[in-house]
Design an enzyme around this catalytic site. Structure first.
Site, mmCIF file in Angstrom:
data_model
loop_
_atom_site.group_PDB
_atom_site.id
_atom_site.type_symbol
_atom_site.label_atom_id
_atom_site.label_comp_id
_atom_site.label_asym_id
_atom_site.label_seq_id
_atom_site.Cartn_x
_atom_site.Cartn_y
_atom_site.Cartn_z
ATOM 1 N N HIS A 136 -7.399 6.272 7.644
ATOM 2 C CA HIS A 136 -7.271 5.374 8.784
ATOM 3 C C HIS A 136 -6.787 4.021 8.289
ATOM 4 C CE1 HIS A 136 -8.534 7.654 12.259
ATOM 5 N NE2 HIS A 136 -9.584 8.121 11.612
ATOM 6 N N ASP A 166 -1.733 0.417 10.932
ATOM 7 C CA ASP A 166 -1.415 1.302 12.058
ATOM 8 C C ASP A 166 -0.270 0.750 12.898
ATOM 9 O OD1 ASP A 166 -3.356 3.095 11.368
ATOM 10 O OD2 ASP A 166 -4.752 2.557 12.971
#
Length: 390
Positions: A136, A166
């Site tokens: 992540h 991200d």
């Protein structure tokens, strides 16, 4: 709109991929969000919700069409291949090898559509030793060296408030790669595979620090270097009401303007002071800012040319005149199905402006519409529903 006529298949979930395809959809591309017959995009079930709709999903998937297809079944793959034949771009965010195991990898798809631009968004890329690892944002930032730079004065890493790997390292980099590949295809007719890794993108976001470390052999120290709090002229200061002001007087002229404005001309010579002297200057500037509230400083610096602005909350930023003047806050038109405030498109075009066309699709909302366009009859579509293919 600049991407009108471009058709995109979107297999992504959560944040990086949907953010990428939302930007493309905002520019006019027809984006078909393909979800499985089960949970679909995991964001659908995340809190918080407004009017029964997840606000994150709504923001990231506006201006898209939505279909459900079971890609585990042969008839589902047949539908998907027909979609690919009529599309320009495909974006997916699975781990390397997942699409190949579905018999829908790039090698197979380019046989059906040689001009296809296939963008694979992953954490660590197609050919790295980490290719199979889950990850992540926080992991990509950690491994890229980004998180090691984002510390408190004691050098302890702080979890960033924004998912930079991200959004910027993933979504934005993928958009850049897709648009470059689209330009190449427009010139040559040739499609290609775009390998976009969030680890790579995160590293590319720290060019100054990497150059400093690798070229000069210097190690950045917490709050001691030029752009990480080491200079008094480029720092954040607390006000008397517990709020903060950002001072970005990096150039000598702005620092001089600041010192003159606060009637401390003797500090002008300390523009680049660091070390013990720099610490003393920072303390003096800190004491200056503690003498007024944030609101008072905002009024004081309104006509002073010294790069000093208040540190706002997200709510304050969205409600401010700057965001509204730049159309970066768009209040929903509930008659069109929007349930939450939307952030605007960040690039303004003089001839092909972006605008909100439709809210995020419900699961499978456009199954009939999309399948009809690729040649399925009402009878066939009804049969596919009963077989739970769509």
């Amino acid at each position: 709109m600049p991407l009108k006529g471009i058709k995109i298949i979107d297999l992504t979930r959560l944040l990086p991929g949907p953010y990428c395809t939302r930007l493309l959809a905002d520019m006019g591309a027809t984006v078909i969000k393909v979800e499985d017959k089960g949970d679909g995009d995991y964001l659908r079930s995340f809190p918080p919700e407004v009017d029964g709709k997840n606000v994150f999903f709504e923001s990231l998937n506006r201006n898209k069409k939505g279909v459900t297809i079971d890609l585990q079944k042969e008839k589902g793959r047949e539908i998907f291949l027909k979609l690919v034949e009529g599309s320009n771009i495909l974006v997916e965010g699975f781990r390397p090898g997942v699409m190949d195991r579905l018999s829908l990898g790039y090698t197979i798809l380019k046989e059906r559509n040689p001009g296809l631009i296939y963008c694979a968004m992953t954490g660590y890329g197609q050919d790295s030793p980490y290719r199979e690892r889950a990850g992540h944002d926080i992991n990509y930032l950690a491994l890229a060296g980004f998180l090691g730079l984002n510390t408190n004065p004691q050098g302890e890493p702080i979890v960033p408030g924004v998912q930079m790997a991200d959004v910027a390292g993933g979504g934005l980099m993928a958009v850049i790669g897709i648009l470059a590949a689209l330009h190449h295809r427009n010139r040559t007719g040739e499609g290609q595979f775009v390998d976009s890794a969030m680890f790579d993108g995160a590293m590319s976001l720290i060019p100054i620090q990497i150059s400093q470390a690798l070229t000069l052999g210097l190690k950045q120290k917490p709050y001691q270097d030029m752009l990480n709090g080491g200079l008094a002229c480029y720092n954040v200061y607390k006000t008397t009401d517990g709020r903060y002001m950002s001072l970005g007087a990096l150039e000598a002229k702005f620092w001089a303007n600041f010192c003159k404005a606060v009637e401390r001309k003797e500090l002008i010579a300390d523009h680049n002071s660091m070390g013990k002297r720099g610490q003393k200057v920072k303390q003096e500037v800190s004491d200056i800012f503690k003498s007024r509230t944030q609101k008072e400083w905002l009024s004081f610096f309104k006509d002073k040319d010294c790069c000093c602005e208040p540190v706002l909350t997200v709510n304050e930023a969205c409600s401010g005149s700057l965001a509204r003047s730049r159309q970066m806050r768009i209040d929903p038109n509930r008659s069109q199905g929007f349930s939450s405030v939307q952030v605007g498109f960040p690039i303004k075009f003089s001839q092909t402006p972006s605008y909100l066309r439709s809210p995020a699709p419900a699961s499978g909302q456009h199954n009939e519409e999309i399948l009809e366009k690729i040649g399925y009859s009402a009878y066939q579509i009804d049969k596919l529903k009963k077989q739970k293919i769509i």
